[in-house]
Design a protein around this motif. Structure first.
Motif: not given
Length: 85
Positions: A33-48, A50-57
């Protein structure tokens, strides 16, 4: 419509997020967000798992704008992973 891309985060990014007291995917999303202005939501808010990472867009922009967004996202990810590798 939503997309949930999976991402790999380098060890130094995981460590920096820990130092800041943030989930690693939140750290990634804030940097994006800070570097590009692209706003996405961290996957940790969706029960990913442990040890995996994603985001929602959201993927509803017109095709031409979506192409630009994906190019910016790809460039950011390459820079981010290089910086924290």
């Amino acid at each position: 419509m939503y997309s949930f891309p999976s991402i790999q985060l380098p060890p130094k990014a995981l460590q920096r997020a820990k130092e800041l007291g943030q989930p690693a995917d939140m750290f990634f999303c804030k940097q994006l967000l800070e570097e590009t202005g692209i706003c996405v939501v961290p996957g940790s808010g969706f029960g990913q798992k442990d040890g995996t990472f994603h985001f929602r867009m959201t993927i509803l922009p017109p095709l031409e704008k979506l192409k630009i967004l994906l190019e910016k996202l790809s460039q950011f990810y390459a820079k981010f992973t290089q910086e924290y590798s």
